[in-house]
Scaffold this motif. Structure first.
Motif, mmCIF file in Angstrom:
data_model
loop_
_atom_site.group_PDB
_atom_site.id
_atom_site.type_symbol
_atom_site.label_atom_id
_atom_site.label_comp_id
_atom_site.label_asym_id
_atom_site.label_seq_id
_atom_site.Cartn_x
_atom_site.Cartn_y
_atom_site.Cartn_z
ATOM 1 N N ASN A 120 0.815 -1.215 0.000
ATOM 2 C CA ASN A 120 0.000 0.000 0.000
ATOM 3 C C ASN A 120 0.849 1.267 0.000
ATOM 4 N N LEU A 121 2.071 1.141 0.547
ATOM 5 C CA LEU A 121 2.981 2.291 0.582
ATOM 6 C C LEU A 121 3.853 2.380 -0.662
ATOM 7 N N GLY A 122 3.636 1.446 -1.567
ATOM 8 C CA GLY A 122 4.411 1.467 -2.803
ATOM 9 C C GLY A 122 5.779 0.850 -2.674
ATOM 10 N N GLY A 123 5.985 0.066 -1.644
ATOM 11 C CA GLY A 123 7.289 -0.564 -1.448
ATOM 12 C C GLY A 123 7.590 -1.585 -2.529
ATOM 13 N N SER A 124 8.855 -1.671 -2.921
ATOM 14 C CA SER A 124 9.267 -2.615 -3.963
ATOM 15 C C SER A 124 9.740 -3.938 -3.386
ATOM 16 N N PHE A 125 10.015 -3.960 -2.086
ATOM 17 C CA PHE A 125 10.522 -5.187 -1.456
ATOM 18 C C PHE A 125 9.391 -5.856 -0.695
ATOM 19 N N ILE A 126 8.999 -7.026 -1.147
ATOM 20 C CA ILE A 126 7.952 -7.802 -0.501
ATOM 21 C C ILE A 126 8.572 -9.088 0.038
ATOM 22 N N GLN A 127 8.319 -9.376 1.306
ATOM 23 C CA GLN A 127 8.865 -10.576 1.916
ATOM 24 C C GLN A 127 8.201 -11.831 1.341
ATOM 25 N N GLY A 128 8.954 -12.921 1.313
ATOM 26 C CA GLY A 128 8.363 -14.197 0.958
ATOM 27 C C GLY A 128 7.367 -14.620 2.027
ATOM 28 N N GLU A 129 6.390 -15.415 1.630
ATOM 29 C CA GLU A 129 5.356 -15.859 2.560
ATOM 30 C C GLU A 129 5.401 -17.378 2.695
ATOM 31 N N PRO A 130 6.368 -17.889 3.436
ATOM 32 C CA PRO A 130 6.508 -19.343 3.559
ATOM 33 C C PRO A 130 5.473 -19.918 4.515
ATOM 34 N N VAL A 131 5.122 -21.173 4.276
ATOM 35 C CA VAL A 131 4.266 -21.884 5.223
ATOM 36 C C VAL A 131 5.152 -22.403 6.350
ATOM 37 N N PRO A 132 4.561 -22.809 7.477
ATOM 38 C CA PRO A 132 5.386 -23.293 8.593
ATOM 39 C C PRO A 132 6.199 -24.534 8.220
ATOM 40 N N LEU A 133 7.328 -24.681 8.880
ATOM 41 C CA LEU A 133 8.107 -25.912 8.787
ATOM 42 C C LEU A 133 7.332 -26.971 9.564
ATOM 43 N N THR A 134 6.857 -27.993 8.865
ATOM 44 C CA THR A 134 5.942 -28.965 9.468
ATOM 45 C C THR A 134 6.597 -30.337 9.554
ATOM 46 N N LEU A 135 6.485 -30.954 10.708
ATOM 47 C CA LEU A 135 7.020 -32.300 10.931
ATOM 48 C C LEU A 135 5.887 -33.243 11.292
ATOM 49 N N LEU A 136 5.870 -34.403 10.655
ATOM 50 C CA LEU A 136 4.980 -35.482 11.076
ATOM 51 C C LEU A 136 5.742 -36.354 12.045
ATOM 52 N N VAL A 137 5.207 -36.498 13.251
ATOM 53 C CA VAL A 137 5.844 -37.333 14.268
ATOM 54 C C VAL A 137 4.972 -38.567 14.451
ATOM 55 N N TRP A 138 5.480 -39.691 13.987
ATOM 56 C CA TRP A 138 4.737 -40.946 14.075
ATOM 57 C C TRP A 138 5.641 -41.980 14.750
ATOM 58 N N GLY A 139 5.863 -41.772 16.034
ATOM 59 C CA GLY A 139 6.740 -42.648 16.795
ATOM 60 C C GLY A 139 8.196 -42.252 16.651
ATOM 61 N N ALA A 141 10.697 -43.768 15.458
ATOM 62 C CA ALA A 141 11.379 -44.207 14.240
ATOM 63 C C ALA A 141 10.922 -43.463 12.995
ATOM 64 N N ARG A 142 9.967 -42.540 13.153
ATOM 65 C CA ARG A 142 9.496 -41.837 11.958
ATOM 66 C C ARG A 142 9.143 -40.393 12.297
ATOM 67 N N VAL A 143 10.090 -39.512 12.036
ATOM 68 C CA VAL A 143 9.877 -38.069 12.168
ATOM 69 C C VAL A 143 10.293 -37.477 10.827
ATOM 70 N N LEU A 144 9.327 -36.908 10.096
ATOM 71 C CA LEU A 144 9.575 -36.499 8.723
ATOM 72 C C LEU A 144 9.141 -35.056 8.475
ATOM 73 N N PRO A 145 9.956 -34.299 7.723
ATOM 74 C CA PRO A 145 9.486 -32.981 7.287
ATOM 75 C C PRO A 145 8.475 -33.166 6.158
ATOM 76 N N VAL A 146 7.359 -32.475 6.245
ATOM 77 C CA VAL A 146 6.298 -32.658 5.251
ATOM 78 C C VAL A 146 5.736 -31.309 4.825
ATOM 79 N N ARG A 147 5.097 -31.318 3.680
ATOM 80 C CA ARG A 147 4.319 -30.175 3.198
ATOM 81 C C ARG A 147 2.879 -30.656 3.082
ATOM 82 N N VAL A 148 1.944 -29.920 3.677
ATOM 83 C CA VAL A 148 0.539 -30.301 3.600
ATOM 84 C C VAL A 148 0.044 -29.998 2.192
#
Length: 219
Positions: A120-139, A141-148
C-alpha cells in the motif's frame, strides 16, 4: 485406551509446526491415533542421455516422491463432560484445533500484514510468505518434514452455538527430501536423520530370512 495396569503406554502421533525464526512450535497431538496411515512412494526415474536409455534402468534421479495420507478424528466429548476444567472447549468447541490444522497451509499472519502495508505504501521489497516448517511425528522411528498438500475437514456434530464438537480431518502430506530443501534449512537435517534411520532399519533386516534361500542366489 485400556485402564488395565499392565497395558503398555501408547504414544500419540502428532504434527509439529515451526514458524521460523520463532523456536516455540505449535504442536497438534492426535487425540486418537489414526487407524491406518497410507504411504505411497514413486521413484524419480533418471532421464535417458543423448546416447539412449541403455544403462539407465538402475539409475535414479534422487529419493522417491513419498506421499502420506491419514485421517484424524477429533472429539470434544471428554472435555465437555468436565466443563469447569475445559472452559475454552465449552466456549468455542473444536475451533482452536481446527484453526491450528488449517494454519499449516497459511503463511505467517504478521508477514502477510507487513506485505500488505508495504504494498500500500508502494514498497518494492515484498517478503516471501513461507508456510510453517511442518514435521509429522509418528513414533520415534518416523519423524519427517512434510508439506501439507491437502486438508479436508468434515464437521460432524455441533453444540447449541454451532461450534464443531466432532470432526474428521483428512490430511495429504508430501515428504520433503534433501532435493527439496536447502542445506541451511533445519528440515533438511530432520530428513537426513530419518534417511539414516531407514538405513539402520534396513541393516537390521539384512540377513533375516535369507537362510531359506540357501544357494539359490547367483551371487
Amino acid at each position: 485406551m485400556s485402564t488395565f495396569p499392565g497395558s503398555p503406554r501408547i504414544l500419540k502421533g502428532a504434527v509439529v509446526a515451526y514458524t521460523l525464526p520463532a523456536l516455540l512450535p505449535k504442536v497438534i497431538v492426535f487425540q486418537y491415533n489414526p487407524e491406518q496411515v497410507t504411504r505411497s512412494l514413486s521413484p524419480r526415474t533418471a532421464e535417458a542421455g543423448a546416447g539412449g536409455g541403455r544403462g539407465e534402468a538402475n539409475r535414479t534421479d534422487g529419493p522417491p516422491d513419498e506421499t502420506i495420507t491419514l485421517s484424524v478424528e477429533i472429539d470434544a466429548a471428554d472435555q465437555l463432560e468436565l466443563p469447569d476444567d475445559n472452559a475454552t472447549t465449552v466456549e468455542v468447541g473444536l475451533h482452536p484445533v481446527l484453526a491450528a490444522l488449517e494454519g499449516l497451509l497459511y503463511p505467517p499472519f504478521p508477514v502477510v500484514v507487513a506485505n500488505q502495508v508495504l504494498a500500500n505504501l508502494g514498497g518494492s521489497f515484498i517478503q516471501g510468505e513461507p508456510v510453517p516448517l511442518t514435521l509429522l511425528v509418528w513414533g520415534p522411528a518416523r519423524v519427517l518434514p512434510v508439506r501439507v498438500q491437502s486438508l479436508s475437514i468434515t464437521e460432524q456434530a455441533f453444540d447449541t452455538r454451532l461450534n464443531p464438537i466432532n470432526a474428521k480431518a483428512d490430511l495429504g502430506l508430501k515428504v520433503l527430501t534433501y532435493r527439496d530443501l536447502q542445506l541451511t534449512d533445519p528440515a533438511y537435517w530432520v530428513y537426513m536423520a530419518s534417511f539414516t534411520q531407514k538405513e539402520v532399519m534396513a541393516a537390521i533386516n539384512l540377513g533375516q530370512g535369507t537362510g531359506a534361500l540357501g544357494r539359490a542366489l547367483p551371487f
